[in-house]
Design an enzyme around this catalytic site. Structure first.
Site, mmCIF file in Angstrom:
data_model
loop_
_atom_site.group_PDB
_atom_site.id
_atom_site.type_symbol
_atom_site.label_atom_id
_atom_site.label_comp_id
_atom_site.label_asym_id
_atom_site.label_seq_id
_atom_site.Cartn_x
_atom_site.Cartn_y
_atom_site.Cartn_z
ATOM 1 C CB SER A 62 -2.705 -1.806 -0.017
ATOM 2 O OG SER A 62 -1.625 -0.962 0.297
ATOM 3 N NE ARG A 153 3.624 3.296 -6.810
ATOM 4 C CZ ARG A 153 2.671 4.153 -6.514
ATOM 5 N NH1 ARG A 153 2.372 5.117 -7.352
ATOM 6 N NH2 ARG A 153 2.011 4.056 -5.385
ATOM 7 C CG ASP A 262 -5.826 -1.364 -6.998
ATOM 8 O OD1 ASP A 262 -5.168 -2.216 -7.626
ATOM 9 O OD2 ASP A 262 -5.343 -0.722 -6.041
ATOM 10 N NE ARG A 263 -1.604 1.892 -8.501
ATOM 11 C CZ ARG A 263 -1.695 3.215 -8.562
ATOM 12 N NH1 ARG A 263 -2.039 3.807 -9.691
ATOM 13 N NH2 ARG A 263 -1.458 3.953 -7.492
ATOM 14 C CG ASP A 441 -1.579 -2.008 4.422
ATOM 15 O OD1 ASP A 441 -0.641 -1.373 4.951
ATOM 16 O OD2 ASP A 441 -2.154 -1.621 3.387
ATOM 17 C CG HIS A 442 2.037 -3.112 2.815
ATOM 18 N ND1 HIS A 442 2.866 -2.043 2.552
ATOM 19 C CD2 HIS A 442 0.831 -2.785 2.276
ATOM 20 C CE1 HIS A 442 2.198 -1.120 1.870
ATOM 21 N NE2 HIS A 442 0.957 -1.542 1.698
#
EC number: 5.4.2.12
Length: 512
Positions: A62, A153, A262-263, A441-442
């Protein structure tokens, strides 16, 4: 006067693949999307590998997708940038990394290497950990400890053991390092302010408290025995003679080797920010280095690879032309349609409105595959009626976030939900004589079963993504195939604007 908005709708994680029992995209009943795909010009875009500035064969994600879409050019990704630096040897001269090494060596303190243990290449790469171990060996740092965040993931859900073994082997080959803690990314890499999760990871890292195991391998085995796959491994302290192998202490050096921000922000704030209020904890005095810039406002951290600046991104350029724009998404993808879409710039452009709709508070999104799509749609339809916006960027998170759960039925429901929303939005845009581009986006939801094992497949894919142009004036025109970087130039032409020289993407609308 009624505006004719040019809109981009990003169906996050919606790729193209042959029909199969693991393809939620083809299994879903989606009359609206089917009709649009049939009636209007469509093409396919590359969203992975070299076409988005990633290594060849590397699945898209993303962050990368939105960067490429928003900047209208192929952006050289951090993964490629760091891997190249290791290969060239520049990595071993990096001043921030050297600072961490020197502090540990000079004071006899510990060097902690923490990050996602995976070759998924979305948040981190295990080869970057190898680079750091080699760097530490070269600098003669004695006390080196790895804090492994488990993935499951971006790679198969139970592949963690393989990455632990790889790391143990790597440390033995290089001659330095021990694994000190093991935590699932669900805890160590939260991004939704779920501080009760982050606190468990913090306790293991800093206090040496939590589940215990005599080895990293045992920690994973124990987790599997409790039916918890890699992502959900409870933060576990690896012990030696009943004591923690190592925990982060005052004066230590820490290198967080995740490159995607972000994470990585929450645990970094928990360890470093003086004013942190997520849960009670002591502030430590550390030499803390982040692989990339996670957030400009982070306190007391050094950045190894500072951001590359992108000028004349789609948002900035449209703003400079005096046009109004809207960015809208739910929490899970809000950073993507703002920060990442704007080339890694947090601040909005003049004339850029932003609206975030809260994501539902559920443990995993298969429990609520609709997520907040209906609320996002209602908000957008109201705003379109204001006739304020020349350009709109929207992201539907469902196919990606539900795709990650590996539950096919839930992903089908997610796509059917999005299809309902697409129908309403397309009608409204056509009514206003605007134009709507639909893309992704993917890939993700189109491949949810790993047919070599029969297990759920929860990662992204390297598949191409759709590109559809919905408007009242598409007669006699078609869309060429291309890459994500071609979307912005295509939109600018529809906005009646010239394409700036910084954008190397191409306009994909051609006459038949």
């Amino acid at each position: 006067m009624s505006k004719k908005p040019v809109m981009l709708m990003i169906l996050d994680g919606f790729g193209i693949a042959p029909k199969s029992e693991g393809n939620a995209v083809t299994l879903a009943k989606k009359p609206n999307l089917d009709k649009l795909f049939e009636k209007y010009p469509t093409s396919q875009l590359q969203a992975s590998g070299l076409a988005v500035g990633l290594p060849e064969g590397q699945m898209g994600n993303s962050e990368v997708g939105h960067l490429n879409i928003g900047s209208g050019r192929i952006v050289y990704q951090e993964l490629t940038r760091i891997t190249k630096a290791i290969a060239d040897g520049d990595f071993f001269e990096n001043e921030s990394l050297k600072l961490a090494m020197t502090n540990a060596k000079k004071t006899g303190s510990s060097l902690h290497l923490m990050g996602l243990l995976s070759d998924g290449g979305v948040h981190s790469h295990i080869e970057h950990l190898r680079g750091l171990l080699e760097f530490a060996k070269k600098e003669e740092v004695q006390n080196v400890y790895v804090h492994a965040f488990m993935d499951g993931r971006d790679v198969p859900p139970s592949s963690g053991q393989e990455f632990i073994e790889k790391t143990e082997k790597m440390m033995a080959e290089v001659g330095v390092g021990k694994i000190a803690t093991v935590s699932g990314r669900y805890y160590a890499m939260d991004r939704d302010n779920r501080w009760e999760r982050v606190e468990l990871a913090y306790n293991a890292l800093v206090l040496g408290k939590g589940e215990t195991a005599s080895s990293a391998t045992q920690a994973i085995e124990k987790s599997y025995h409790d039916n918890k796959t890699d992502e959900f491994v409870l933060p576990t302290v690896v012990t030696e003679n009943g004591n923690p192998t190592a925990n982060i202490k005052n004066g230590d050096s820490v290198i967080f080797f995740n490159f995607r921000p972000d994470r990585a922000r929450e645990i970094t704030r928990a360890i470093n920010d003086k004013e942190f209020a997520g849960f009670k904890r002591e502030t430590l005095d550390l030499t803390f280095v982040t692989m990339t810039q996670y957030d400009k406002t982070l306190e007391r951290v050094n950045v190894a690879y500072t951001p590359q600046t992108l000028s004349n991104t789609l948002g900035e350029y449209v703003s400079n032309k005096g046009l109004n724009q809207l960015r809208i998404a739910e929490t899970e993808k809000y950073a993507h349609v703002t920060f990442f879409f704007n080339g890694g710039v947090e601040k909005e452009n003049p004339g850029e409105d932003r609206k975030v709709i809260p994501s539902p508070k559920v443990a995993t999104y298969d429990l609520k595959p609709e997520m907040s799509a209906y609320e996002v749609t209602d908000e957008l339809l109201n705003r379109l009626d204001s006739d304020k916006y020349d350009m709109v960027i929207l992201n539907f998170a469902n196919p990606d976030m539900v795709g990650h759960t590996g539950v096919v039925e839930a992903a089908v429901k997610a796509i059917e939900t999005v299809d309902e929303c697409v129908g309403k939005i397309a009608d409204k845009i056509l009514e206003k004589n605007g134009c709507l581009f639909i893309t992704a986006d993917h890939g993700n939801a189109e491949t949810m079963i790993d047919f070599s094992t029969g297990n759920p497949y929860t990662a992204h894919t390297t598949h191409e993504v759709p590109f559809v142009w919905v408007a009242n004036d598409t007669e006699g025109k078609k869309l060429s195939n291309g890459k994500l970087a071609d979307i912005a130039p295509t939109m600018l032409v529809q906005l009646g604007l010239e394409v700036p020289t910084e954008m190397t993407g191409e306009n994909l609308i051609v006459n038949k």
